[in-house]
Scaffold this active site. Structure first.
Site, PDB file in Angstrom:
ATOM      1  N   ASP A   1      29.675 -15.941  35.942  1.00 21.02           N
ATOM      2  CA  ASP A   1      29.242 -14.434  36.772  1.00 21.02           C
ATOM      3  C   ASP A   1      30.401 -13.600  36.175  1.00 21.02           C
ATOM      4  O   ASP A   1      31.362 -13.958  36.375  1.00 21.02           O
ATOM      5  CB  ASP A   1      29.141 -14.563  37.745  1.00 21.02           C
TER       6      ASP A   1
ATOM      7  N   GLU B   1      31.027 -18.182  40.641  1.00 16.19           N
ATOM      8  CA  GLU B   1      32.013 -18.888  40.844  1.00 16.19           C
ATOM      9  C   GLU B   1      32.716 -17.076  42.189  1.00 16.19           C
ATOM     10  O   GLU B   1      33.346 -17.641  42.619  1.00 16.19           O
ATOM     11  CB  GLU B   1      32.679 -18.280  39.813  1.00 16.19           C
TER      12      GLU B   1
END
Length: 488
Positions: A79, A146
């Site tokens: 991400d 994350e």
């Protein structure tokens, strides 16, 4: 889109980074990318699987003769932070990142670039594809979410990974290797505050604080950068003496990005509007002088709104209480490390503030090299906002990564770095939430280091990566993997 990336070297890395730029992947929306990587792995004949959370693992068998070498886990998160300038219309769930090269650096057009952690992921994919590389057993671990919660690492399956060495490729400094990081937690504050209708003698003004650089709330927290929420609260405090009442507020978008913009609407006596504008104009000069060359683009403007009011102002007491609490809230560096020179020990980012229809919400990110200090700073938020009856929650906590200067993996990295680049790397501890702390808690026998290319302005539209550092990073990764292919 981004065809020019195919002309950059190392071509294998940049080709994969182009795929990442062209595939929307804000936190929580990585599913399409995961499916694309699985299809890609199938094409190479590489085994892959997911754990219950959805983290993706792709495995590559060892080169012939290297089967007994220690297993190496290459790890990065899929991400990216979704931040765009106010004048850049962009849908991070649909639009590809538009990139350009300027003076030896790769930038995005008005948005975050996603080099954090896209280049680490691209390098891992390049390793999996590179048939000229001699290596032991490889596992590529791609974690999710994350940037928002460390969710992928926190949800990682135990007894799943097989390797004994882990290379985290989520660092952002050339010529450095990281062996420790801060832990952290989110502090969430919510309150419903009383309101009172706009008086006949009151008018509405809007404050807009814009033009700040922003940055990563960990690695940039010690830099001379403005925090839009902290600074706009100072403007609200200046107007408090005029009996101004806060109507609504919007500042920051992510708890791990230093806020670049903040906006507020207030009600105040019509007779005091000119005085308010004078105070705001003077404060703008004061703030610009304080920030100096560290963050020179600040703009603080006030304007009167003539349209009908669509929300009720807070009561005078509630407005004054909220502004006072925000002014007193911890923000920025709390303490520098006594043990590691130049490293922040404990900090807080006043990341997201919202006030809508009397509903107040705050999301802050507390970090520290000591888990106890994370809790202590979170307790200060609880104590402060508890005085105004707010509900305070501490969640998404994650542990720090304790340094191991005697690491055998670190010794190998230092030797290979010196052989390749003529000098040993600087060994560092980072004030950011690398996933290594969480991974180490789940797999305590792992020997870990973290390194990466030179990235600046992460978590902001100023994010950029130095092209030469990517070539160096790729070369270093290759020689390290080959050095680790020797059976032990």
């Amino acid at each position: 889109m981004n065809e020019h990336l195919d002309t950059l070297e190392p071509s294998l890395v940049w080709r994969h980074f182009r795929t990442l730029c062209n595939t929307p992947r804000p936190s929580g929306c990585e599913a399409a990318l995961v499916e694309k990587l699985e299809t890609w792995a199938d094409g190479l004949g590489l085994a892959h699987d997911r754990d219950a959370f959805g983290n993706l693992r792709i495995k590559k068998p060892a080169s012939s003769g290297c089967e007994s070498a220690p297993g190496v886990i290459l790890q990065g998160h899929l991400d990216m932070v979704a931040q765009a300038n106010a004048d850049t219309p962009f849908d991070f769930e649909r639009d590809p990142i538009r990139t350009c090269v300027k003076d030896g650096w790769l930038h995005a057009d008005g948005t975050t670039l996603g080099a954090d952690n896209g280049l680490g992921v691209a390098a891992i994919l390049a390793v999996l594809e590179d048939d000229t590389l001699t290596h032991g057993p490889l596992e590529a671990l791609f974690t999710l979410e994350e940037e928002t919660s460390m969710g992928g690492a926190l949800g990682l399956a135990e007894s799943w990974l097989e390797g004994s060495l882990l290379l985290n490729l989520d660092s952002e400094d050339r010529g450095e290797v990281y062996i420790g990081c801060a832990g952290g937690a989110d502090v969430l504050v919510d309150a419903q505050l009383p309101g009172k209708a706009l008086g006949d003698d009151e008018v509405v003004i809007e404050l807009a604080l814009t033009g700040l650089k922003g940055g990563h709330s960990g690695v940039d927290i010690h830099q001379p950068l403005g925090n839009a929420n902290r600074l706009l609260v100072r403007a609200l405090r200046v107007l408090d003496i005029l009996d101004a009442r806060l109507i609504d507020y919007q500042g920051g978008t992510l708890r791990n990005a230093i806020p670049r913009e903040a906006f507020a609407r207030l009600a105040l006596p019509a007779d005091d509007v000119d005085t308010a504008f004078e105070k705001i104009e003077r404060l703008e000069g004061v703030l610009k002088a304080e920030l100096g060359s560290g963050d020179p683009g600040l703009s603080l403007k006030a304007r009167r709104l003539e349209a009908a009011l669509d929300a009720e102002p807070l009561t005078r007491d509630a407005s004054a209480m909220l502004i006072a609490a925000l002014l007193a809230a911890p923000c920025g560096v709390e303490r520098m490390s006594a043990d590691v020179d130049g490293v922040v020990e404990t900090s807080n980012n006043l990341g997201v503030l919202r006030l809508t229809d009397g509903r107040f919400h705050l999301c802050a990110l507390v970090r520290s090299l000591h888990d106890s200090a994370v809790q202590a700073l979170a307790d200060r938020f609880s104590a402060l906002f508890g005085l105004m009856g707010a509900r305070v929650k501490v969640e998404n906590g994650y542990p720090g990564w304790a340094p191991n200067p005697q690491s055998a993996l670190l010794s190998t990295f230092k030797a290979q770095h010196a052989a390749l680049l003529g000098k040993e790397p600087a060994v560092k501890v980072i004030h950011a939430g690398l996933e290594c702390g969480i991974l180490g808690a789940k797999y305590p026998e792992l020997d870990m280091i973290s390194f990466g290319p030179l990235i600046r302005g992460a978590h902001s539209p100023n994010e950029r990566v130095e092209l030469d550092s990517v070539s160096e990073f790729w070369a270093m990764l290759r020689v390290l993997i080959e050095a680790l292919a020797t059976p032990r």
